[in-house]
Structure formats: structure tokens, C-alpha cells
Design a protein around this motif. Structure first.
Motif, mmCIF file in Angstrom:
data_model
loop_
_atom_site.group_PDB
_atom_site.id
_atom_site.type_symbol
_atom_site.label_atom_id
_atom_site.label_comp_id
_atom_site.label_asym_id
_atom_site.label_seq_id
_atom_site.Cartn_x
_atom_site.Cartn_y
_atom_site.Cartn_z
ATOM 1 N N TYR A 84 -23.805 10.275 -53.178
ATOM 2 C CA TYR A 84 -24.345 9.090 -52.324
ATOM 3 C C TYR A 84 -24.852 8.139 -53.295
ATOM 4 O O TYR A 84 -25.332 7.233 -52.713
ATOM 5 N N ALA A 125 -37.265 7.372 -60.459
ATOM 6 C CA ALA A 125 -36.527 7.098 -61.662
ATOM 7 C C ALA A 125 -35.281 7.682 -61.621
ATOM 8 O O ALA A 125 -35.130 8.785 -61.361
ATOM 9 N N TRP A 127 -33.108 9.713 -63.263
ATOM 10 C CA TRP A 127 -33.237 10.618 -64.391
ATOM 11 C C TRP A 127 -32.643 12.175 -63.762
ATOM 12 O O TRP A 127 -32.958 12.290 -62.711
ATOM 13 N N THR A 155 -40.497 10.291 -58.110
ATOM 14 C CA THR A 155 -39.371 11.165 -58.153
ATOM 15 C C THR A 155 -38.643 11.014 -59.265
ATOM 16 O O THR A 155 -38.083 9.835 -59.448
ATOM 17 N N GLY A 157 -36.561 13.485 -60.924
ATOM 18 C CA GLY A 157 -35.354 14.400 -61.166
ATOM 19 C C GLY A 157 -36.088 15.828 -61.456
ATOM 20 O O GLY A 157 -37.233 16.224 -60.899
ATOM 21 N N HIS A 177 -38.555 15.570 -54.178
ATOM 22 C CA HIS A 177 -37.500 16.102 -54.812
ATOM 23 C C HIS A 177 -36.651 16.851 -53.574
ATOM 24 O O HIS A 177 -37.299 17.877 -53.138
ATOM 25 N N ASN A 178 -35.508 16.314 -53.301
ATOM 26 C CA ASN A 178 -34.996 16.602 -52.164
ATOM 27 C C ASN A 178 -34.111 17.801 -52.228
ATOM 28 O O ASN A 178 -33.264 17.710 -53.099
ATOM 29 N N ASP A 180 -31.730 17.665 -49.949
ATOM 30 C CA ASP A 180 -30.352 16.500 -49.935
ATOM 31 C C ASP A 180 -29.450 17.113 -48.557
ATOM 32 O O ASP A 180 -29.102 16.433 -47.539
ATOM 33 N N ILE A 217 -30.665 13.901 -46.709
ATOM 34 C CA ILE A 217 -29.719 12.804 -46.100
ATOM 35 C C ILE A 217 -28.886 13.489 -45.140
ATOM 36 O O ILE A 217 -28.499 14.469 -45.299
ATOM 37 N N ASN A 247 -33.330 10.748 -44.820
ATOM 38 C CA ASN A 247 -32.691 9.690 -44.942
ATOM 39 C C ASN A 247 -31.321 9.649 -44.456
ATOM 40 O O ASN A 247 -30.670 10.504 -44.048
ATOM 41 N N MET A 248 -31.170 8.522 -43.761
ATOM 42 C CA MET A 248 -29.763 8.345 -43.251
ATOM 43 C C MET A 248 -29.075 7.748 -44.397
ATOM 44 O O MET A 248 -29.356 6.784 -45.207
ATOM 45 N N LEU A 249 -27.624 8.302 -44.481
ATOM 46 C CA LEU A 249 -27.107 7.838 -45.972
ATOM 47 C C LEU A 249 -26.921 6.237 -45.990
ATOM 48 O O LEU A 249 -26.306 5.732 -44.868
ATOM 49 N N VAL A 250 -27.195 5.597 -46.901
ATOM 50 C CA VAL A 250 -26.835 4.261 -47.080
ATOM 51 C C VAL A 250 -25.491 4.270 -47.943
ATOM 52 O O VAL A 250 -25.616 4.727 -49.163
ATOM 53 N N ALA A 288 -34.473 6.313 -45.717
ATOM 54 C CA ALA A 288 -33.253 5.174 -45.991
ATOM 55 C C ALA A 288 -32.651 5.207 -44.999
ATOM 56 O O ALA A 288 -32.536 5.993 -44.155
ATOM 57 N N LEU A 316 -34.814 1.612 -53.385
ATOM 58 C CA LEU A 316 -34.705 1.744 -54.764
ATOM 59 C C LEU A 316 -33.747 0.494 -55.283
ATOM 60 O O LEU A 316 -33.992 -0.291 -56.207
HETATM 61 N N1 SAM Z 1 -33.076 10.872 -59.814
HETATM 62 C C1 SAM Z 1 -34.044 11.734 -59.063
HETATM 63 C C2 SAM Z 1 -33.595 12.716 -58.118
HETATM 64 O O1 SAM Z 1 -32.500 12.602 -57.632
HETATM 65 O O2 SAM Z 1 -34.295 13.648 -58.024
HETATM 66 C C3 SAM Z 1 -35.076 10.756 -58.243
HETATM 67 C C4 SAM Z 1 -34.411 9.503 -57.369
HETATM 68 S S1 SAM Z 1 -33.098 10.052 -56.361
HETATM 69 C C5 SAM Z 1 -32.452 8.280 -56.111
HETATM 70 C C6 SAM Z 1 -34.215 10.254 -54.786
HETATM 71 C C7 SAM Z 1 -33.451 10.621 -53.586
HETATM 72 O O3 SAM Z 1 -33.033 9.604 -52.835
HETATM 73 C C8 SAM Z 1 -32.230 11.384 -53.516
HETATM 74 O O4 SAM Z 1 -32.541 12.973 -53.606
HETATM 75 C C9 SAM Z 1 -31.542 11.064 -52.207
HETATM 76 O O5 SAM Z 1 -31.925 12.154 -51.269
HETATM 77 C C10 SAM Z 1 -32.199 9.938 -51.663
HETATM 78 N N2 SAM Z 1 -31.042 8.858 -51.948
HETATM 79 C C11 SAM Z 1 -30.265 8.373 -52.834
HETATM 80 N N3 SAM Z 1 -29.439 7.592 -52.893
HETATM 81 C C12 SAM Z 1 -29.165 7.380 -51.445
HETATM 82 C C13 SAM Z 1 -28.548 6.893 -50.192
HETATM 83 N N4 SAM Z 1 -27.186 6.026 -50.637
HETATM 84 N N5 SAM Z 1 -28.632 6.997 -49.106
HETATM 85 C C14 SAM Z 1 -29.687 7.780 -48.710
HETATM 86 N N6 SAM Z 1 -30.514 8.571 -49.407
HETATM 87 C C15 SAM Z 1 -30.372 8.207 -50.832
#
Ligand code: SAM
Ligand code: DTB
Ligand code: SF4
Length: 340
Positions: A84, A125, A127, A155, A157, A177-178, A180, A217, A247-250, A288, A316
Motif C-alpha cells: 500500500y 519515519a 524505516w 512511528t 518501524g 505500529h499497525n 495492518d 487499513i 485507515n481507508m487505503l489511499v 488516512a 505523510l
Molecule cells: N515505516 C513505519 C512502519 O511501517 O511501521 C512507519 C510509517 S508507516 C507509513 C505507518 C502506517 O501508515 C502503516 O502501517 C500503514 O498502516 C499506514 N499507511 C501507509 N500507507 C498507507 C496508505 N497508502 N493508505 C492507508 N494507510 C497507509
């Protein structure tokens, strides 16, 4: 996990409907089965909303919404393959890899967020896991954010136990920390880290005494059964996350999920309601996906028990409704920012 003896004890002690028919406050349960969560998803929509509102009002002021601001302190170039994510280096999404921001620049953003009305500041971040040197820099940012009187969340990683303790010492309030998605759908979305590794990071965060922010998500092409599995997994953690972002997927061009079929909005609302009912005291965050969501759907999410949004024109890396639109929406709905 509670044993069957515990369960019998809690059932025996369970408050009953009083003579006036008022529902007793919901028990906090950690033994939600998938069957029970499925039964929530299967409820007639008005009944589901009623149940979610009841639990919401028993635990929160239903007219207050927490305003959070999100900042990407380290953007792009991530080695992970989350299908995603626009920040994975594996996909061509147009997101350029940048270095970790400096403390002063982050604190300037935090001050601006506070001035705009945010009470929570979340730093993200890109990471897989932080290097110890980078963690020192993030700890200094957390100290600065706390000094501004903002609730802090990061958040970054995966974390080791020692890294979680360092973040706690810097004053971090929440770590995001999701999970997901459901364990059985997870492998279709991410191959570079396991579900078990995610759970281990959550354990470290919990053990360090940091509040857990953990959600997921929806709209990634998963089935309803997967959505049920995600909520049941979150709600049967040994302690509920204090914060549950839904989160709704973007859908971002260049990611493997760019063309996945859009989820029906009411199904998203059902996921929010199921999170609220099963995790009564958690902050449920409508995270999201609001940029593409009608205001009516967002209103239903608040009715379903969501009580936090990200505020500001960017999440983000992707767009979010601007502050003017959000202010107008909250005003029209008669909702107000939650006091810090
Ligand atoms: N890199 C770290 C990690 O993955 O744990 C922290 C940042 S990461 C972007 C945080 C969360 O943002 C992800 O676990 C995911 O649930 C959410 N996320 C990332 N991209 C997304 C998207 N396109 N749509 C919805 N949620 C998203
Ligand atoms: C979460 O569950 N949602 C936020 C926060 N945690 C860090 C992130 C959403 C990111 C959406 C995609 C982007 O803007 O890059
Ligand atoms: Fe990297 Fe986090 Fe994006 Fe996964 S979600 S690719 S770990 S930034």
C-alpha cells in the motif's frame, strides 16, 4: 489471555440491564471471537450504529474529536515492500527519498500544528527499523514536542526492547505500529517482515510503558472476513491498544494496490463501529483516506465512535482535507476539538 475461569467470573459479575432498561457500561473484554465480531458486522446498520454510539457515550464525550497532526520526519526510500505504501523504494510513486529532518525544523512544524489547534503530534519515519543514532535524534524531537505541551506519537518501524525504553525515557506518549490487516491476508500485502515481528514490537512498546497505537487499513482488496480477523486480533491483544487508527487505503499510483477496487464506504463505517464496540476505551482514529471520503461518510464514522482525525493538508506523503474544510465540517456537525 484470560482463562475460562476468569471468563466465568466476569460473566457472573456482569452488570444486568437495570429496571429502567438502561444498558450497563460495557465490560472490557479481551476474548472477542471472530464469530462475535462477525455478528457485529452482520447487524442491521442502524443497530450497529446504536451499539457503537452507546459504547462511545459510556466512555467519551461524543461531541469531542481529538485533532492530531502528522509529520513525515523521514520520507521515502524505505526497503520494505508494504504493497500500500508510497514510500517503499521498490515502487515508482514519485516520492523522493529524503534525509531525517533536523530537530529545529520538526519543532517549527509542531509549533505550527499547536497554533492551528492540534493537541497531538505524530512523527512518522519511512524505516524498517531505526538505527540507534537516528533514535537519539528522534528522542530529542520528542522532548521538544513534549515541552510544547503536545501529546507525542512516533512511528519508526520495528523496535527492540531497549529502543522502546529509550523512547519512553524521552517522554514519548504513544508508539504507532499497525497490524495492518488480518494474519491470513497479511502475506498478500507485506513479505519483508512477519506478523509475529509486529506483535513483538508491540510487546516491547507495551513493556516500556508507552501507550500502544495500533490499527490497520481497510480497502486493500481484503474480504469482510479479513476485516473481522483484523478487529478480532486487535481486540484480543492482552491489553487493548489505547489508540486504534482505522485507515481507508489511499490508492497511490505506482504501488501494487493502485487499482484495487474501492471499498463501499458503509463497510468502512462498519469497521470503525466494530473497533469502537470491541475496544470501548480506545481512541478510534479516522485516519488516512478522508480526502476521498464524502463528508456524510465522515459524519457516520464519528457516529460510529471515531474520535480523532489527522488535521492539516497532508498525511505523510498524500493529501488530506485542508484545515478550512475540516474546521467547517466539525462546526457543521457540532463537534469540537478535544481538550488536551
Ligand atoms: N515505516 C513505519 C512502519 O511501517 O511501521 C512507519 C510509517 S508507516 C507509513 C505507518 C502506517 O501508515 C502503516 O502501517 C500503514 O498502516 C499506514 N499507511 C501507509 N500507507 C498507507 C496508505 N497508502 N493508505 C492507508 N494507510 C497507509
Ligand atoms: C496510521 O495508521 N496512519 C497514518 C499514521 N498511522 C502514521 C499514516 C497514514 C499514511 C497515509 C499514506 C501517506 O500519506 O503516505
Ligand atoms: Fe516502509 Fe512503513 Fe511504508 Fe512499509 S509502511 S514501506 S515499513 S514506510
Amino acid at each position: 489471555m484470560a482463562g475460562s475461569g476468569d471468563r466465568a467470573q466476569r460473566l457472573a459479575a456482569a452488570p444486568r440491564r437495570d429496571d429502567a432498561g438502561a444498558a450497563p457500561p460495557a465490560l472490557i473484554r479481551h476474548d472477542w471471537t471472530r464469530g462475535e465480531v462477525r455478528a457485529l458486522f452482520d447487524l442491521p446498520f442502524p443497530e450497529l450504529m446504536y451499539r457503537a454510539q452507546t459504547v462511545h457515550r459510556q466512555n467519551f464525550d461524543a461531541a469531542a474529536v481529538q485533532i492530531a497532526t502528522l509529520l513525515s520526519i523521514k520520507t521515502g526510500g524505505c526497503p520494505e515492500d508494504c504493497a500500500y505504501c508510497p514510500q517503499s523504494a521498490r515502487y515508482h510513486t514519485g516520492v523522493r527519498a529524503e534525509k531525517l529532518m533536523g530537530r529545529d525544523a520538526v519543532l517549527a512544524e509542531a509549533r505550527a500544528a499547536k497554533a492551528a489547534g492540534a493537541s497531538r503530534f505524530c512523527m512518522g519515519a519511512a524505516w524498517r527499523e531505526p538505527k540507534d543514532r537516528d533514535l537519539d535524534a528522534v528522542c530529542a524531537m520528542v522532548e521538544g514536542v513534549k515541552a510544547l505541551g503536545l501529546e507525542s506519537c512516533a512511528t519508526l518501524g520495528m523496535l527492540t526492547a531497549a529502543q522502546a525504553r529509550r523512547l519512553k525515557d524521552s517522554g514519548l506518549d504513544y508508539y504507532n505500529h499497525n497490524l495492518d490487516t488480518a494474519p491470513e491476508f497479511y502475506g498478500a500485502i507485506i513479505s519483508t517482515r512477519t506478523y509475529q515481528e509486529r506483535l513483538a514490537t508491540l510487546d516491547h512498546v507495551r513493556a516500556a510503558g508507552i501507550h500502544v497505537c495500533c490499527g490497520g487499513i481497510v480497502g486493500m482488496g481484503e474480504t469482510r472476513e479479513d476485516r473481522i480477523g483484523m478487529i478480532a486480533t486487535l481486540a484480543s491483544l492482552p491489553a487493548h491498544p489505547e489508540s486504534v487508527p482505522i485507515n481507508m487505503l489511499v490508492r497511490v499510483a505506482g504501488t501494487p494496490l493502485a487499482d484495487v477496487q474501492k471499498l463501499e464506504p458503509l463497510e468502512f463505517v462498519r469497521a470503525v463501529a466494530a473497533a469502537r464496540i470491541t475496544m470501548p476505551r480506545a481512541m478510534v482514529r479516522l485516519s488516512a483516506g478522508r480526502e476521498d471520503m464524502s463528508e456524510e461518510t465522515q459524519a457516520l464514522c464519528f457516529l460510529a465512535g471515531a474520535n480523532s482525525i489527522f488535521y492539516g493538508p497532508k498525511l505523510l506523503t498524500t493529501p488530506n482535507p485542508g484545515p478550512d474544510r475540516d474546521r467547517a465540517l466539525l462546526e457543521r456537525l457540532g463537534l469540537r476539538p478535544m481538550e488536551p
